[in-house]
Every structure is written in C-alpha cells, then in structure tokens.
Design a protein around this motif. Structure first.
Motif, PDB file in Angstrom:
ATOM      1  N   GLU A 138       1.753   6.179  -7.106  1.00 36.60           N
ATOM      2  CA  GLU A 138       2.654   5.778  -6.203  1.00 36.60           C
ATOM      3  C   GLU A 138       4.232   5.771  -6.916  1.00 36.60           C
ATOM      4  O   GLU A 138       5.084   6.528  -6.738  1.00 36.60           O
ATOM      5  CB  GLU A 138       2.583   4.165  -5.633  1.00 36.60           C
ATOM      6  CG  GLU A 138       3.699   3.822  -4.779  1.00 36.60           C
ATOM      7  CD  GLU A 138       3.437   2.660  -3.851  1.00 36.60           C
ATOM      8  OE1 GLU A 138       4.242   2.393  -3.112  1.00 36.60           O
ATOM      9  OE2 GLU A 138       2.559   2.064  -4.263  1.00 36.60           O
ATOM     10  N   ARG A 169      -5.045   7.916  -4.194  1.00 40.75           N
ATOM     11  CA  ARG A 169      -4.620   7.192  -3.143  1.00 40.75           C
ATOM     12  C   ARG A 169      -5.782   6.521  -2.478  1.00 40.75           C
ATOM     13  O   ARG A 169      -5.845   5.441  -2.132  1.00 40.75           O
ATOM     14  CB  ARG A 169      -3.912   7.853  -2.516  1.00 40.75           C
ATOM     15  CG  ARG A 169      -3.212   7.043  -1.221  1.00 40.75           C
ATOM     16  CD  ARG A 169      -2.239   7.970  -0.281  1.00 40.75           C
ATOM     17  NE  ARG A 169      -3.043   9.041   0.311  1.00 40.75           N
ATOM     18  CZ  ARG A 169      -3.661   8.764   1.571  1.00 40.75           C
ATOM     19  NH1 ARG A 169      -3.755   7.758   2.201  1.00 40.75           N
ATOM     20  NH2 ARG A 169      -4.235   9.871   2.051  1.00 40.75           N
ATOM     21  N   LYS A 185       5.128   9.314   0.587  1.00 41.86           N
ATOM     22  CA  LYS A 185       5.890   9.978  -0.514  1.00 41.86           C
ATOM     23  C   LYS A 185       5.243  11.538  -0.858  1.00 41.86           C
ATOM     24  O   LYS A 185       5.624  12.542  -1.194  1.00 41.86           O
ATOM     25  CB  LYS A 185       5.762   9.473  -1.629  1.00 41.86           C
ATOM     26  CG  LYS A 185       6.603   8.120  -1.540  1.00 41.86           C
ATOM     27  CD  LYS A 185       6.494   7.058  -2.754  1.00 41.86           C
ATOM     28  CE  LYS A 185       7.671   6.153  -3.047  1.00 41.86           C
ATOM     29  NZ  LYS A 185       7.366   5.015  -2.110  1.00 41.86           N
ATOM     30  N   SER A 223       5.735   4.849   2.444  1.00 43.45           N
ATOM     31  CA  SER A 223       4.587   4.489   1.907  1.00 43.45           C
ATOM     32  C   SER A 223       4.082   5.547   0.829  1.00 43.45           C
ATOM     33  O   SER A 223       4.806   6.657   0.749  1.00 43.45           O
ATOM     34  CB  SER A 223       3.455   4.573   3.037  1.00 43.45           C
ATOM     35  OG  SER A 223       3.424   5.900   3.614  1.00 43.45           O
ATOM     36  N   ILE A 224       2.924   5.266   0.309  1.00 43.94           N
ATOM     37  CA  ILE A 224       2.597   6.390  -0.829  1.00 43.94           C
ATOM     38  C   ILE A 224       2.182   7.697   0.010  1.00 43.94           C
ATOM     39  O   ILE A 224       2.364   8.739  -0.551  1.00 43.94           O
ATOM     40  CB  ILE A 224       1.372   5.944  -1.607  1.00 43.94           C
ATOM     41  CG1 ILE A 224       1.162   6.888  -2.766  1.00 43.94           C
ATOM     42  CG2 ILE A 224       0.372   5.457  -0.858  1.00 43.94           C
ATOM     43  CD1 ILE A 224      -0.033   6.444  -3.693  1.00 43.94           C
ATOM     44  N   CYS A 256       4.820   9.624  -7.944  1.00 39.86           N
ATOM     45  CA  CYS A 256       5.391  10.239  -6.716  1.00 39.86           C
ATOM     46  C   CYS A 256       6.890   9.878  -6.649  1.00 39.86           C
ATOM     47  O   CYS A 256       7.909  10.877  -6.749  1.00 39.86           O
ATOM     48  CB  CYS A 256       4.769   9.749  -5.358  1.00 39.86           C
ATOM     49  SG  CYS A 256       3.285  10.409  -5.159  1.00 39.86           S
TER      50      CYS A 256
END
Length: 284
Positions: free
Chosen positions: A167, A204, A183, A179-180, A170
């Motif tokens: 995270e 993730r 991204k 949110s991841i 990114c």
C-alpha cells in the motif's frame, strides 16, 4: 557473498542463525529426565564475580586437573551461566522420555545450538527471509524488516505487514485512490506491467486474508508463504524503482550531442506518426 538458505526443519544445511554461515547442521532429538523431589524446579547459575571465584577455587583445589582443563571448565561454566544452550554427553540417561515437537540443530561451523518447536525456530530469535531491496524507501523498509522479524512467530502478522508495504509502495509510485485496490487500478491505467500488477495483487489478497476472514488462513501455512511474499515485494521494488534508477544513471552517461540527436529523431517520429501507414510499398 555466502549462499543464503532460510533455516528450516526439513533441511540438513542452511544459513546458521548464529554465525550466518551456510553449512551443514546436525540435528538432535530432545529427551527429558524428570526432576528429583528434592530439586523440583530448574536452578540456574548467575555469572557474578563471587561464583566465578568459587568455580576457579574448586578447580584449583583439584590437583589432577591441568591448567588448560581448568580454563575450559571455567569457560564452560560462564557460557552456561550466561544462558548458552549446549548438548552434553548422554551418559547413562540416553533412553529417557522423548520430547515431542522439540528439536535442536547445531551448526557445523560455530557449534552453537538452535532450538525448534514444531517447525518454528524459537532461539535465537532472528530475522528471516530476503533482505529488503537496497532501493526500497526507508519507511517501507522498516515495515519489511518488522515482517522479517516475526516471520517464524507469526506468518499471519508478517503477511499483513507486507500488505502494508505494498500500500505504501503504491503511494510512493504516485498512485491515487482510497483503497489499495484503487491505487493498483490507477497504476494499471498508467500502463503498469502485468507481472508487477499480479505481484501487487498476490501480496494484497494474502495480506487481506491475514487480517480478515477469508478462504486462505495464513495461520495454517508454514512461514514459507510469508517468505515468498517478501521476495515478491522485493521484485516489485526491483521492477518499479531499481531498474528505472539504473536506466536513468546509464542515460546520464550519454554525450549531450547524442541526446540531442535522439530528441530530434523522436520528434520526427512523432510528427510522422499519422502517415506511418504509407511508409511501405502499396498492397497489390
């Protein structure tokens, strides 16, 4: 550089957690003697000066003990008093009660002992898995090192920390989104390599499952899963940071005249792009 192989119970050679040498390991089963009733609990020596003098006087008073033996006895006592684990002669008590799921390994190079409970190395407590890529941003490298430090004790916690690394990575790469997942999608829209996208998603998803209920329970996996996630994060850094950095450094060595020629070529190519279909011979 010495070969690095993570310590594991299914190997007879790995990188020693004490001295760092890649070498053969001697494995021991553990057996137990019940304590006598007049000594119901363990008693440990304290490495203070009074005890040191006491041991030396005992050795000195035994005329049959040579000076070299005396020094060895004192050295052994100091190691034991400091908490060192050693395998002593089995003597007459070889066939005592076996201890299940507890084993020892001894390094062929340094002779030091490591203690294992089931498949986990519990002593010495060391960081395991790949070192962080040297180009990894410092803030991310701290989380990465924390994941290495708990790899054996909590693969689940290590996986969650590596998700956090992704995270932050990114964000470092300029990805936008709450949110991841957002991204990663933003990086994909900017032309992210498919293999890097897959690596980001693997870390993730497994990291998410480590924190929330999911189909993959990281607690049921051995530390090898978290170790492979460490490798993936390093590969992401290699592709997204290290390789561009190396290319930029090499481009900086090109003479200015050559750079100007490349710029003119590229400008010409962009200008000719709309008519590029007419550059070849006409089709019959």
């Amino acid at each position: 550089m010495s070969k690095h192989v993570d310590p594991a119970t299914d190997k007879t050679a790995f990188t020693c957690p004490h001295c760092g040498a890649y070498t053969t390991q001697v494995w021991y089963d553990v057996r137990a003697n019940e304590k006598e009733r007049d000594a119901p609990h363990p008693v440990f020596s304290s490495p203070d000066e009074d005890w040191d003098r006491h041991v030396r006087n005992l050795v000195k008073n035994h005329a049959q003990i040579e000076q070299a033996q005396a020094e060895e006895i004192v050295a052994n006592w100091k190691r034991h008093a400091a908490g060192a684990i050693e395998v002593q002669s089995a003597g007459d008590s070889r066939w005592t009660a076996p201890v299940v799921n507890c084993h020892l390994s001894k390094c062929w190079h340094c002779d030091k002992i490591a203690v294992w409970v089931h498949r986990r190395l519990v002593d010495p407590a060391v960081k395991q898995g790949a070192l962080p890529n040297e180009d990894m941003p410092a803030e991310i490298a701290r989380d990465f090192e924390e994941a290495r430090s708990i790899l054996n004790l909590s693969p689940r916690g290590a996986a969650a920390l590596l998700r956090l690394c992704v995270e932050k990575l990114c964000a470092h790469l300029g990805a936008a989104g709450k949110s991841i997942d957002d991204k990663i999608a933003h990086l994909v829209s900017k032309g992210l390599d498919e293999r890097v996208k897959d690596a980001l998603d693997v870390v993730r998803v497994i990291g998410n499952n480590a924190v929330h209920d999911g189909k993959l329970d990281v607690r049921d996996n051995d530390p090898d899963l978290a170790s492979r996630l460490l490798d993936l994060v390093n590969e992401i850094v290699e592709e997204m940071i290290s390789k561009p950095n190396r290319l930029t450094a090499l481009k900086g060595k090109i003479p200015q005249g050559a750079k100007d020629a490349i710029a003119r070529r590229d400008a010409k190519a962009k200008g000719a792009a709309p008519n590029s279909t007419q550059t070849g011979p006409s089709s019959p």
